[in-house]
Motif scaffolding. Structure first.
Motif, PDB file in Angstrom:
ATOM      1  N   GLU A  33      41.128  44.928 165.957  1.00 20.82           N
ATOM      2  CA  GLU A  33      42.023  46.077 166.084  1.00 20.82           C
ATOM      3  C   GLU A  33      42.520  46.414 164.685  1.00 20.82           C
ATOM      4  OE1 GLU A  33      45.024  47.213 169.443  1.00 20.82           O
ATOM      5  OE2 GLU A  33      46.054  45.947 167.989  1.00 20.82           O
ATOM      6  N   VAL A  34      42.126  47.568 164.187  1.00 17.56           N
ATOM      7  CA  VAL A  34      42.353  47.862 162.773  1.00 17.56           C
ATOM      8  C   VAL A  34      43.601  48.681 162.510  1.00 17.56           C
ATOM      9  CG1 VAL A  34      39.944  47.646 162.101  1.00 17.56           C
ATOM     10  CG2 VAL A  34      40.792  49.852 162.898  1.00 17.56           C
ATOM     11  N   ALA A  35      44.101  49.417 163.507  1.00 15.65           N
ATOM     12  CA  ALA A  35      45.220  50.295 163.149  1.00 15.65           C
ATOM     13  C   ALA A  35      45.834  50.967 164.367  1.00 15.65           C
ATOM     14  CB  ALA A  35      44.746  51.377 162.166  1.00 15.65           C
ATOM     15  N   PHE A  36      47.037  51.504 164.111  1.00 15.57           N
ATOM     16  CA  PHE A  36      47.697  52.482 164.975  1.00 15.57           C
ATOM     17  C   PHE A  36      47.619  53.785 164.180  1.00 15.57           C
ATOM     18  CE2 PHE A  36      51.370  52.567 168.195  1.00 15.57           C
ATOM     19  CZ  PHE A  36      51.181  53.909 168.468  1.00 15.57           C
ATOM     20  N   PRO A  37      46.473  54.477 164.233  1.00 14.89           N
ATOM     21  CA  PRO A  37      46.192  55.537 163.253  1.00 14.89           C
ATOM     22  C   PRO A  37      47.178  56.704 163.275  1.00 14.89           C
ATOM     23  CG  PRO A  37      44.548  55.518 164.987  1.00 14.89           C
ATOM     24  CD  PRO A  37      45.352  54.278 165.155  1.00 14.89           C
ATOM     25  N   ALA A  38      47.873  56.911 164.396  1.00 10.71           N
ATOM     26  CA  ALA A  38      48.842  58.000 164.447  1.00 10.71           C
ATOM     27  C   ALA A  38      50.197  57.593 163.874  1.00 10.71           C
ATOM     28  CB  ALA A  38      49.008  58.481 165.889  1.00 10.71           C
ATOM     29  N   LEU A  73      45.516  43.276 161.712  1.00  5.96           N
ATOM     30  CA  LEU A  73      45.719  44.504 160.952  1.00  5.96           C
ATOM     31  C   LEU A  73      46.685  45.469 161.634  1.00  5.96           C
ATOM     32  CD1 LEU A  73      42.103  45.060 159.667  1.00  5.96           C
ATOM     33  CD2 LEU A  73      44.150  44.876 158.244  1.00  5.96           C
ATOM     34  N   ARG A  74      46.943  45.243 162.918  1.00  5.13           N
ATOM     35  CA  ARG A  74      47.921  46.096 163.601  1.00  5.13           C
ATOM     36  C   ARG A  74      49.159  45.287 163.968  1.00  5.13           C
ATOM     37  NH1 ARG A  74      50.422  46.206 168.719  1.00  5.13           N
ATOM     38  NH2 ARG A  74      48.446  45.647 169.672  1.00  5.13           N
ATOM     39  N   ASP A  75      49.026  44.386 164.923  1.00  4.94           N
ATOM     40  CA  ASP A  75      50.188  43.641 165.398  1.00  4.94           C
ATOM     41  C   ASP A  75      50.762  42.751 164.303  1.00  4.94           C
ATOM     42  OD1 ASP A  75      51.994  43.178 167.370  1.00  4.94           O
ATOM     43  OD2 ASP A  75      50.571  42.353 168.796  1.00  4.94           O
ATOM     44  N   GLY A  76      49.861  42.118 163.532  1.00  2.63           N
ATOM     45  CA  GLY A  76      50.330  41.274 162.444  1.00  2.63           C
ATOM     46  C   GLY A  76      50.923  42.079 161.309  1.00  2.63           C
ATOM     47  N   ASN A  77      50.294  43.175 160.977  1.00  2.27           N
ATOM     48  CA  ASN A  77      50.755  43.999 159.860  1.00  2.27           C
ATOM     49  C   ASN A  77      52.118  44.622 160.123  1.00  2.27           C
ATOM     50  OD1 ASN A  77      50.241  45.508 157.284  1.00  2.27           O
ATOM     51  ND2 ASN A  77      50.363  47.235 158.685  1.00  2.27           N
ATOM     52  N   PRO A 116      54.520  45.932 154.642  1.00  6.55           N
ATOM     53  CA  PRO A 116      53.180  46.060 155.220  1.00  6.55           C
ATOM     54  C   PRO A 116      52.103  46.133 154.143  1.00  6.55           C
ATOM     55  CG  PRO A 116      54.724  47.550 156.295  1.00  6.55           C
ATOM     56  CD  PRO A 116      55.422  46.995 155.100  1.00  6.55           C
ATOM     57  N   MET A 117      50.907  45.735 154.521  1.00  2.11           N
ATOM     58  CA  MET A 117      49.787  45.780 153.585  1.00  2.11           C
ATOM     59  C   MET A 117      49.450  47.214 153.198  1.00  2.11           C
ATOM     60  SD  MET A 117      47.210  42.845 155.111  1.00  2.11           S
ATOM     61  CE  MET A 117      47.650  43.066 156.841  1.00  2.11           C
ATOM     62  N   ASN A 118      49.056  47.399 151.939  1.00  2.00           N
ATOM     63  CA  ASN A 118      48.580  48.708 151.518  1.00  2.00           C
ATOM     64  C   ASN A 118      47.100  48.836 151.870  1.00  2.00           C
ATOM     65  OD1 ASN A 118      47.063  47.399 149.458  1.00  2.00           O
ATOM     66  ND2 ASN A 118      48.794  47.550 148.028  1.00  2.00           N
ATOM     67  N   LEU A 119      46.518  49.966 151.535  1.00  2.00           N
ATOM     68  CA  LEU A 119      45.137  50.226 151.938  1.00  2.00           C
ATOM     69  C   LEU A 119      44.181  49.193 151.362  1.00  2.00           C
ATOM     70  CD1 LEU A 119      42.987  51.962 153.298  1.00  2.00           C
ATOM     71  CD2 LEU A 119      42.967  53.425 151.257  1.00  2.00           C
ATOM     72  N   LEU A 168      47.607  38.168 150.948  1.00  2.00           N
ATOM     73  CA  LEU A 168      47.573  39.547 151.453  1.00  2.00           C
ATOM     74  C   LEU A 168      48.814  39.893 152.265  1.00  2.00           C
ATOM     75  CD1 LEU A 168      43.814  39.722 152.525  1.00  2.00           C
ATOM     76  CD2 LEU A 168      44.870  40.875 150.574  1.00  2.00           C
ATOM     77  N   THR A 169      49.345  38.933 153.003  1.00  2.00           N
ATOM     78  CA  THR A 169      50.485  39.224 153.883  1.00  2.00           C
ATOM     79  C   THR A 169      51.835  38.865 153.265  1.00  2.00           C
ATOM     80  OG1 THR A 169      50.366  37.033 154.932  1.00  2.00           O
ATOM     81  CG2 THR A 169      49.068  38.810 155.932  1.00  2.00           C
ATOM     82  N   ARG A 170      51.800  38.133 152.139  1.00  2.00           N
ATOM     83  CA  ARG A 170      53.033  37.672 151.483  1.00  2.00           C
ATOM     84  C   ARG A 170      53.856  36.779 152.418  1.00  2.00           C
ATOM     85  NH1 ARG A 170      52.243  42.978 150.765  1.00  2.00           N
ATOM     86  NH2 ARG A 170      51.782  43.763 148.677  1.00  2.00           N
TER      87      ARG A 170
END
Length: 553
Positions: A70-75, A38-42, A48-51, A313-315
């Motif tokens: 690891e779900v995100a780089f929230p900033a 969800l982070r490095d792959g996205n 990028p994937m939407n919500l 999901l990732t196309r």
């Protein structure tokens, strides 16, 4: 020009080279797995994937069995921030799953990251900064001490905000671009961070070593990890993690060697998606353990479904030859491979074998939701008799005599050669029917009737070159009588060399398939018949074989 002299070694050896990891044979216990899809792959996706897609991906990772995600780089963006808030506010994080968020060692980014975590039960805050010699010199233009201070300041702020939070926060630090960092310096920075965090065995910190750009052979990386493993402070209170990339194509080797060298945890992605050449493929790592008889603690029993969801999901598309998950990884086109697989599968069946040791297939495809009929043996012009026989047997229950299988192989390969493509199971069956069942260019069986006195007698109604005729014959057996009738009519000489038959189903009304091989001057001519009445099937098979003999005459 293709100028190799412009390149140089871009990694550093540890001060002391030890090789204790070499003495270990394989991974017998699964490391802690952390998905960074969800982070490095996205961040590696052109779109990028939407919500909504991220939430579906999160659930997929949970279903596979990941306990750290690891779900995100929230900033980094509102989408990343909102993902955290949605997971937390809608209580979508299972109790046994710990989410991780990543942040640079910069004050405003760290503070924004903690804002995204408000209300979470537990989480890992992953802070990093680049420590490589090239980036210190070219990008930051800072000394070793100044770069270390960035890491320490980030660690202090993370601890301060974690102490003030109502959530259970775990710490993780990564010396980014480790592969270009002096190993003893990276260790010094990591130990400095740990001095601030003061981890305990009950609340461990994570030190994560990334091959941000893979630059050394796997055994070098293993020695680097072993050095850190043996010299890291608070070792019993630290989870040593690795994050291999795949720039040299050895991400899996780096990960396996790294765990042998002392790493406790591996970060990676499903199918190896990630920046540039991607991250280490956690499917391959887990299945490598599984193939050696060890539990990887991840469940890929429905790998086709997992791959399908992931691609949607990732196309992106998983390569046909991706280990374990690609469309063709269990498929043999080569004739010799097909023959070995076919015999191995039959041996396994005949001997009731529990342990898997089929040639050329490292794991049972069924364990991953695949099937033998469509995945194991497929036919093109490179294929052989063993594979073609296997297709007819597994899909249609037709077991050809060995020499007939060879003839059928040539007939099938001829079609594949002429069309320049792979043939489906149905097309292979059609070749069999056209060449050995419905083949009657000279004589076609219309009807027959047996009677028995001293010998078997038969009256045949046949079409010869389109004209219906009646012919008779007698012999010591039913097929012998038919043979004599055909021999006298067509002035051909042959003997029934091979006769085999098998039922094509278990019910009493199931059709049977008979195969007849007749010999003339050392050559065998083949025919087959399929009918509910085995005698009808046998007579039809003999008539086809005679047609083939007439062709040759």
């Amino acid at each position: 020009m293709f100028n190799h002299e412009k390149y140089q070694k871009q990694y550093y050896l540890p001060p002391e080279m030890t090789y204790d990891w070499v003495k270990k044979e394989t991974l017998e216990e699964a490391p802690f797995w952390c998905s960074v899809d969800l982070r490095d792959g996205n961040q590696a996706l052109p779109i990028p994937m939407n919500l909504e897609e991220k939430l579906k991906m999160f659930q997929l990772l949970v279903d596979v069995g990941f306990k750290q995600i690891e779900v995100a780089f929230p900033a980094a963006s509102d989408t990343e921030f909102n993902l955290l808030r949605t997971l937390i506010e809608k209580e979508m994080i299972p109790d046994d799953v710990t989410i991780m968020v990543i942040t640079q060692a910069r004050e405003h980014i760290i503070r924004r990251t903690f804002e995204s975590l408000e209300g979470v039960n537990k989480a890992i805050v992953h802070v990093y900064n680049s420590t490589s010699e090239a980036q210190r010199r070219q990008v930051f233009r800072k000394s070793k001490d100044e770069i270390k201070e960035i890491a320490l300041n980030g660690a202090r702020l993370v601890k301060e905000l974690a102490d003030a939070s109502d959530s259970d926060i775990y710490y993780q630090y990564s010396p980014e671009s480790f592969q270009g960092t002096e190993v003893e310096y990276a260790l010094d920075v990591c130990n400095g961070v740990l001095d601030i965090w003061q981890p305990t065995e009950d609340h461990k910190a994570i030190i994560n070593i990334p091959t941000t750009v893979q630059s050394s052979m796997p055994h070098i990386f293993a020695n680097q990890i072993e050095y850190i493993h043996k010299n890291l402070k608070y070792r019993d209170s630290v989870t040593l993690s690795i994050h291999p990339h795949n720039d040299r194509g050895s991400g899996v080797s780096d990960a396996e060697f790294g765990v042998l060298a002392g790493a406790d945890r591996v970060e990676g992605t499903l199918f190896g998606i990630g920046e540039r050449t991607g991250n280490v493929d956690l499917v391959t790592l887990a299945m490598n353990m599984y193939s050696q008889g060890f539990d990887p603690k991840l469940n890929f029993s429905n790998l086709n479904e997992i791959r399908s969801k992931y691609e949607s999901l990732t196309r992106t598309r998983v390569h046909d030859r991706q280990p374990y998950s690609g469309d063709l990884v269990f498929t043999a086109f080569s004739g010799s491979h097909q023959d070995a697989i076919s015999k191995g599968m039959q041996y396994r069946k005949d001997h009731n074998k529990e342990k898997w040791d089929v040639p050329y297939i490292p794991v049972d495809p069924v364990d991953l939701g695949r099937n033998y009929q469509t995945d194991v043996i497929r036919i093109n012009s490179q294929s052989g008799k063993g594979g073609i026989g296997y297709i007819l047997d597994t899909n249609y229950g037709i077991k050809l005599p060995y020499k007939m299988n060879e003839a059928m192989g040539y007939a099938t390969k001829k079609v594949s050669d002429q069309t320049n493509r792979e043939l489906s199971a149905q097309e292979i069956y059609d070749v069999f029917i056209d060449n050995y069942v419905d083949y009657s260019p000279h004589v076609e069986l219309i009807d027959y009737k047996f009677s028995k006195k001293d010998t078997y007698e038969v009256k045949l109604i046949v079409k010869i070159d389109g004209k219906e005729q009646k012919i008779k014959g007698s012999g010591g057996g039913s097929l012998d009588a038919v043979s004599n009738a055909l021999t006298s009519q067509f002035d051909v000489d042959f003997e029934i060399e091979i006769y085999e038959q098998q039922s094509l189903g278990k019910e009493t009304s199931a059709e049977a398939c008979a195969q007849v091989g007749i010999s003339n001057n050392g050559t065998i001519y083949w025919g087959a018949g399929i009918h509910e009445d085995i005698m009808q099937a046998s007579v039809e098979a003999l008539v086809v074989s005679v047609n083939r003999l007439i062709d040759a005459a």
